[in-house]
Design a protein around this motif. Structure first.
Motif, PDB file in Angstrom:
ATOM      1  N   PRO A 117       0.808  -1.228   0.000  1.00  0.00           N
ATOM      2  CA  PRO A 117       0.000   0.000   0.000  1.00  0.00           C
ATOM      3  C   PRO A 117       0.842   1.278   0.000  1.00  0.00           C
ATOM      4  O   PRO A 117       0.464   2.276  -0.626  1.00  0.00           O
ATOM      5  CB  PRO A 117      -0.826  -0.125   1.280  1.00  0.00           C
ATOM      6  CG  PRO A 117      -0.966  -1.604   1.481  1.00  0.00           C
ATOM      7  CD  PRO A 117       0.332  -2.192   1.019  1.00  0.00           C
ATOM      8  N   ALA A 118       2.010   1.237   0.635  1.00  0.00           N
ATOM      9  CA  ALA A 118       2.847   2.437   0.645  1.00  0.00           C
ATOM     10  C   ALA A 118       3.335   2.757  -0.773  1.00  0.00           C
ATOM     11  O   ALA A 118       3.369   3.914  -1.198  1.00  0.00           O
ATOM     12  CB  ALA A 118       4.037   2.220   1.584  1.00  0.00           C
ATOM     13  N   SER A 145      -3.956  -4.844  -3.225  1.00  0.00           N
ATOM     14  CA  SER A 145      -3.020  -4.114  -2.359  1.00  0.00           C
ATOM     15  C   SER A 145      -1.573  -4.474  -2.662  1.00  0.00           C
ATOM     16  O   SER A 145      -0.653  -3.878  -2.102  1.00  0.00           O
ATOM     17  CB  SER A 145      -3.338  -4.388  -0.895  1.00  0.00           C
ATOM     18  OG  SER A 145      -3.272  -5.778  -0.677  1.00  0.00           O
ATOM     19  N   TYR A 150       9.173   5.153  -4.958  1.00  0.00           N
ATOM     20  CA  TYR A 150       8.270   4.000  -4.792  1.00  0.00           C
ATOM     21  C   TYR A 150       9.028   2.676  -4.778  1.00  0.00           C
ATOM     22  O   TYR A 150       8.631   1.737  -4.109  1.00  0.00           O
ATOM     23  CB  TYR A 150       7.088   4.033  -5.777  1.00  0.00           C
ATOM     24  CG  TYR A 150       7.336   3.631  -7.214  1.00  0.00           C
ATOM     25  CD1 TYR A 150       7.674   2.321  -7.558  1.00  0.00           C
ATOM     26  CD2 TYR A 150       7.153   4.560  -8.250  1.00  0.00           C
ATOM     27  CE1 TYR A 150       7.861   1.959  -8.882  1.00  0.00           C
ATOM     28  CE2 TYR A 150       7.332   4.196  -9.571  1.00  0.00           C
ATOM     29  CZ  TYR A 150       7.691   2.893  -9.891  1.00  0.00           C
ATOM     30  OH  TYR A 150       7.869   2.535 -11.192  1.00  0.00           O
ATOM     31  N   ARG A 201       0.053   6.966  -6.565  1.00  0.00           N
ATOM     32  CA  ARG A 201      -1.196   7.723  -6.695  1.00  0.00           C
ATOM     33  C   ARG A 201      -0.966   9.219  -6.489  1.00  0.00           C
ATOM     34  O   ARG A 201      -1.500  10.049  -7.216  1.00  0.00           O
ATOM     35  CB  ARG A 201      -2.237   7.211  -5.694  1.00  0.00           C
ATOM     36  CG  ARG A 201      -3.340   6.377  -6.364  1.00  0.00           C
ATOM     37  CD  ARG A 201      -4.477   6.092  -5.404  1.00  0.00           C
ATOM     38  NE  ARG A 201      -4.020   5.317  -4.256  1.00  0.00           N
ATOM     39  CZ  ARG A 201      -4.069   3.981  -4.197  1.00  0.00           C
ATOM     40  NH1 ARG A 201      -4.586   3.303  -5.188  1.00  0.00           N
ATOM     41  NH2 ARG A 201      -3.611   3.339  -3.144  1.00  0.00           N
ATOM     42  N   GLU A 202      -0.124   9.540  -5.488  1.00  0.00           N
ATOM     43  CA  GLU A 202       0.115  10.961  -5.198  1.00  0.00           C
ATOM     44  C   GLU A 202       0.839  11.666  -6.334  1.00  0.00           C
ATOM     45  O   GLU A 202       0.818  12.890  -6.430  1.00  0.00           O
ATOM     46  CB  GLU A 202       0.966  11.098  -3.920  1.00  0.00           C
ATOM     47  CG  GLU A 202       0.168  10.901  -2.650  1.00  0.00           C
ATOM     48  CD  GLU A 202       1.078  10.538  -1.467  1.00  0.00           C
ATOM     49  OE1 GLU A 202       2.296  10.824  -1.521  1.00  0.00           O
ATOM     50  OE2 GLU A 202       0.547   9.925  -0.512  1.00  0.00           O
ATOM     51  N   HIS A 252       1.825   1.998  -3.525  1.00  0.00           N
ATOM     52  CA  HIS A 252       0.687   2.493  -4.305  1.00  0.00           C
ATOM     53  C   HIS A 252       0.359   3.941  -3.958  1.00  0.00           C
ATOM     54  O   HIS A 252      -0.027   4.719  -4.824  1.00  0.00           O
ATOM     55  CB  HIS A 252      -0.527   1.578  -4.086  1.00  0.00           C
ATOM     56  CG  HIS A 252      -0.292   0.167  -4.574  1.00  0.00           C
ATOM     57  ND1 HIS A 252      -1.268  -0.780  -4.621  1.00  0.00           N
ATOM     58  CD2 HIS A 252       0.829  -0.441  -5.040  1.00  0.00           C
ATOM     59  CE1 HIS A 252      -0.768  -1.924  -5.086  1.00  0.00           C
ATOM     60  NE2 HIS A 252       0.512  -1.730  -5.338  1.00  0.00           N
ATOM     61  N   ASP A 253       0.534   4.282  -2.657  1.00  0.00           N
ATOM     62  CA  ASP A 253       0.278   5.666  -2.242  1.00  0.00           C
ATOM     63  C   ASP A 253       1.210   6.624  -2.981  1.00  0.00           C
ATOM     64  O   ASP A 253       0.777   7.653  -3.493  1.00  0.00           O
ATOM     65  CB  ASP A 253       0.487   5.815  -0.724  1.00  0.00           C
ATOM     66  CG  ASP A 253      -0.686   5.200   0.048  1.00  0.00           C
ATOM     67  OD1 ASP A 253      -1.741   4.950  -0.589  1.00  0.00           O
ATOM     68  OD2 ASP A 253      -0.531   4.951   1.266  1.00  0.00           O
TER      69      ASP A 253
END
Lengths: 353, 618
Positions: free
Chosen positions: B246-247, B288, B321, B253-254, B249-250
């Motif tokens: 999830p980190a 996820s 990432y 996304r940001e 992906h964050d």
């Protein structure tokens, strides 16, 4: 236009003087509708049926086909199967990637359900084909049991030669009737006995085999004789009558007299009821071509479900079976081997017109 | 510069160009390979692997026609894996991680050993004479004349590289795009479309914590890419498997607004099945974690290719990432990932020789036709090279059928359906999958290659030896016939119908397959295990193949119905606009081909046939 033959001829003669005017070829309007995309194949097939429809049930069935009932069904099956196949294929071609484990879930259930739905259509297609082609009711009994007299009564004319000499009828004589909208052929045949001459023996042989193939057998007996003694086993739905009821006053069986007409309505009602029950489950697949294609698809899917149930390591064979089912469906609607399908459909128009 | 004349000029030194030029040379033609940089010949510009499901099948087919890809991959293979090993033989695809340098050397050696002339130059235009192509024009204005030209320019036509908000014209990183040539192709009236593809950042292996990662080792019993290879030639290594979280992906996304791929600019369509990590995060938002395969680029390099995170985000975001993943928290990026957009020619302008229909002598192969993947490119290159050679020799063209090869499936798909996204091979594209196996590619295609003269004597000898051994063993197996009772004694249960069955029919029912069955008969003493294994693969599908042959008959009848080229699809009122345009473009030559046009409905097919019949009557 008041249409006597002479009036029609005169009008047609006048029309033929118009340049470019000609008679339509057999099936030409249907062919044009197909070419212009107004009809699909099974709809064209339905038009052929409609042209040949003699009874109300035949007409209704043909109209359903014209309305695209079969095409719609095939399209619905097709989309379910394509979705199932996509899942199977994903499992094969993306084996190296992290597919979610649920990718194959539901495939087995889809295959089984579609196979069963197809089987129901196949089961109902016999009845549908019967509606289209007509039922056969065989009159069977010993010589001089009054079969020909009954047939003539049903026909309302002297279709069969009658006499009091046993063994008068040698060949099979057919009379076509409309019973509650269903087309029915009554078959009058040689009386069953150990015949003396060779020609009558052949007639008896033919009578037995036609009786066995018929949809319903009407046994004309004397109230005491066991029907099985004729060498033809009665089957569910068959009617056992006490023939010549005007003379034979008591005994087992439905009393019928061909001579006076007594009991004939009851006989027709009983046959109509039996056939009505049989066509209740009729499916939209009314041609042998439809049944063969759907039966093959159904069987393929049953195999597919079996292979899948045995474990996931032969999914390429599951795919083969689904593809086989899809190809059968395609054949049904004319996506493959379309030329032979077309040929079959148009051969009927040429005869019909 | 002295003007040389060749039979065939191949433009481009990638996988398609190399197979094309070598195939034409094997056919005895005089050929030249024109490339922007000689050093770029045989470079694997994307992931360091050859083969896979569908792709491995193509490599074997190339090999069966004596192409170079399989042998070069075996010279460079540092990790063999047979994909779908637990499934049936038709789905199994051999794959190898390849050492980039070794692979390139193998290709360059093969070119050097051949009679191919290699010219380092930039082709800017074609020399077009009325009715046919006559050669190529170089940047300095020089003309090289030839009877045929094969264009294999990959992503170079109007190529644009995107990294973050930066965009620049380029073929690959470090190469210049071919803009003039793209204009020329456009001027010829060839329809162009635009596609995109991406690459991931390359990592420094020493900065990866391998102990924190799951290892994916090589197969114990390697399955080679070439039929000619007998043993692994390099030390075998493991790959690592990392996972996004999830980190990760964050972070992605940001930063979506920092890539042009999510802005308005790029018009190219990317592949659905090889999506960028941005695409994965956006489209599969509920997932996820995604797998990332860490593939070493070679034995003598520290570079690692993280397969699964291709990207066009800015370099600093890529680093951010990557470092969110376990095992990669201290990873360094050696070369950031980028996306590339390029022109392709709508392959419906080609026929099944890969020749341009409107310009005889011009052939297109590889990514220029809208495909993706080394193997797909190489397969087309081989076919285009063979056909260019056939044209020069005034010989019949080489047409590969759908029931004959994956290359045939691919080419028919391309010229019939065109592409809507980069075309990659899948086994599901082949209707005759059970027959088109990687293991029998030589049985399917080498005889054709021998007949056409593109298979060398060495392969001829080994192929004929294999076929003779296989034939002998098959004959023995067919001659041994057992009753159901005798079969039961050997532990095989079949219906007790009194029918004698031969060993090939019994093999699918035997535990351990044909090999274990054969082990019980002295007749098979001394027969090589590879021959027994091949009979086993043949036996698995035999009942299905017999039935399929019948099914195929129906399909083939449609192939036999020719559609007149004069058919006016515009004048068929029953067709949808879309189909009218498609059919008019493709001009299918048979009813079967028309049936495979995307979006074709049974009703439409019916009316095409009826119009064809009417056209005949007139």
């Amino acid at each position: 236009m008041h249409g006597s033959i002479a009036v029609c001829e005169a009008v047609l003669a006048a029309l033929r003087d118009i340049p470019g005017f000609r008679d339509a070829e057999p099936g030409e309007f249907t062919r044009r509708a197909l070419m212009n995309g107004k009809l699909d194949l099974s709809e064209a097939e339905g038009i052929g049926d409609l042209l040949e429809a003699e009874t109300a049930a035949q007409r209704r069935q043909a109209i359903a086909l014209v309305g695209g009932a079969l095409g719609d069904l095939a399209e619905a099956w097709r989309s379910d199967l394509v979705a199932a196949l996509a899942k199977i294929e994903a499992g094969i071609d993306f084996a190296d990637e992290d597919l979610p484990p649920e990718v194959l879930s539901g495939v087995g259930a889809t295959l089984t359900a579609t196979s069963l739905a197809m089987k129901a259509q196949v089961d109902g297609s016999r009845a549908a084909e019967r509606i289209r082609e007509g039922f056969e009711v065989a009159l069977i009994g010993p010589p001089n049991a009054g079969k020909s007299t009954l047939l003539n009564r049903l026909a309302g004319r002297d279709a069969a030669l009658t006499s009091d000499v046993p063994g008068t009828t040698r060949d099979v004589i057919e009379v076509r009737m409309d019973i509650e909208g269903l087309p029915v052929s009554f078959l009058d045949m040689a009386g069953i006995r150990d015949a003396a001459d060779r020609i009558e023996t052949l007639g008896v042989e033919r009578a037995r085999s036609r009786a066995e193939l018929a949809d319903i057998r009407v046994f004309l007996l004397d109230g005491v004789t066991d029907p099985a003694s004729l060498g033809v086993e009665p089957m569910p739905g068959d009617v056992i009558t006490r023939s010549k009821a005007d003379i034979v006053r008591s005994g087992a069986g439905l009393p019928v007299s061909g001579l006076t007409g007594a009991g004939v309505d009851n006989l027709l009602e009983s046959i109509g009821k039996e056939l009505g029950g049989r066509v209740a489950g009729a499916s939209v697949a009314s041609h042998a071509r439809h049944r063969t294609a759907i039966a093959e698809a159904s069987e393929a899917l049953r195999h597919a479900a079996d292979i899948l149930a045995n474990g996931g390591d032969q999914t390429e064979l599951v795919a083969v079976e689904i593809m086989r089912a899809l190809r059968s469906i395609d054949f049904l609607v004319g996506r493959v081997d379309i030329e032979s399908v077309l040929g079959e459909i148009f051969s009927r128009f040429c005869i019909g017109k | 510069m002295k003007h040389q004349d060749y039979d065939i000029i191949v433009v481009g030194g990638g996988h398609a160009g190399v197979e094309a030029v070598l195939a034409a040379a094997r056919m005895g033609r005089s050929v030249a390979l024109v490339t922007q940089r000689i050093i770029g010949i045989g470079v694997m510009s994307c992931n360091p692997a050859i083969g896979g499901i569908g792709k491995g099948h193509i490599v074997r087919e190339i090999d069966a026609l004596d192409g170079i890809m399989g042998r070069a991959a075996d010279e460079a293979a540092i990790q063999y894996r047979l994909l779908n090993r637990s499934k049936g033989p038709a789905t199994q695809g051999p794959r190898a991680q390849a050492d980039r340098d070794l692979y390139r050397n193998a290709i360059r050696m093969a070119v050097a050993r051949s009679d191919v002339s290699v010219i380092e130059a930039d082709v800017v235009d074609l020399d077009v004479r009325p009715g046919e192509v006559a050669g190529v024009i170089l940047r300095d204005g020089a003309v090289i004349r030839s009877r045929c030209v094969v264009l294999t320019t990959g992503t170079f036509l109007n190529g644009v590289i995107h990294m973050g908000k930066e965009s620049r014209s380029a073929g690959r990183v470090g190469d210049v795009a071919s803009i003039a040539l793209a204009r020329r192709i456009s001027d010829l009236g060839l329809p162009l479309g635009r596609l995109k593809t991406g690459t991931p950042p390359r990592l420094a292996g020493r900065t990866i914590d391998w102990r924190a990662l799951e290892a994916q080792p090589a197969d114990d019993a390697p399955e080679f890419l070439s039929f000619a290879t007998e043993r692994a030639q390099c030390r075998q290594v493991s790959c690592g498997i990392a996972h996004t979280n999830p980190a990760t992906h964050d972070v992605i996304r940001e930063n979506l607004d920092k890539t042009v791929s999510y802005g308005a600019s790029p018009s190219g369509v990317g592949p659905r099945y090889c999506p960028s990590i941005e695409d994965k995060v956006v489209r599969f938002a509920d997932k996820s974690s995604h797998q990332v395969f860490l593939e070493p680029e070679g034995l003598s390099t520290d570079l690692v290719y993280p397969n699964g995170i291709s990207t066009s985000l800015p370099a600093d975001v890529q680093l951010e990432y990557v470092r969110t993943m376990d095992g990669l928290s201290r990873a360094e990026i050696v070369q950031p990932g980028y996306a590339i957009e390029y022109d392709y020619v709508d392959p419906r302008a080609l026929d099944r020789t890969l020749g341009v229909k409107s310009l005889p002598g011009l052939y297109l192969a590889g990514q220029i036709n809208g495909t993706t993947g080394y193997e797909e490119a190489a397969g087309q290159g081989l076919l285009a090279g063979l056909n260019a050679a056939c044209r020069c020799m005034e010989d019949d063209p080489v047409i590969l059928e759908r029931f004959q090869s994956y290359i045939g499936v691919m080419v028919d798909d391309l010229v019939t359906k065109g592409v809507t996204e980069p075309y990659r091979m899948f086994t599901s594209r082949a209707e005759y999958r059970l027959e088109l196996r990687a293991d029998n590619a030589d049985q399917r295609l080498t005889p054709l290659g021998l007949d056409r003269g593109c298979v060398g004597s060495e392969r001829k000898v080994s192929f004929e030896r294999k076929m003779s051994r296989l034939g002998t063993a098959m004959a023995i197996a067919s001659d041994i016939r057992l009753t159901p009772g005798q079969a039961a004694e050997m532990g095989i249960s079949v219906t007790r119908d009194g029918v004698r069955r031969n060993l090939i029919d019994l093999a699918p029912h035997a535990t351990g397959g044909f090999a274990s069955l054969a082990g019980q008969f002295v007749q098979f003493e001394g027969v090589e295990p590879s021959i027994l294994a091949q009979i086993d693969r043949e036996s698995v599908y035999r009942p299905y193949l017999e039935r399929q042959a019948k099914d195929a008959e129906r399909l083939r009848r449609d192939e036999g119905v020719a559609l007149p080229s004069s058919l006016d699809y515009e004048a068929m009122p029953g067709l949808s606009n879309e189909l009218r345009v498609k059919l008019g473009k493709i001009r299918p030559s048979t009813l079967g081909q028309a049936g495979r046009v995307e979006g074709m409905t049974p009703a439409a097919l019916t009316l095409v046939l009826l119009h064809a019949r009417q056209a005949e009557r007139v």
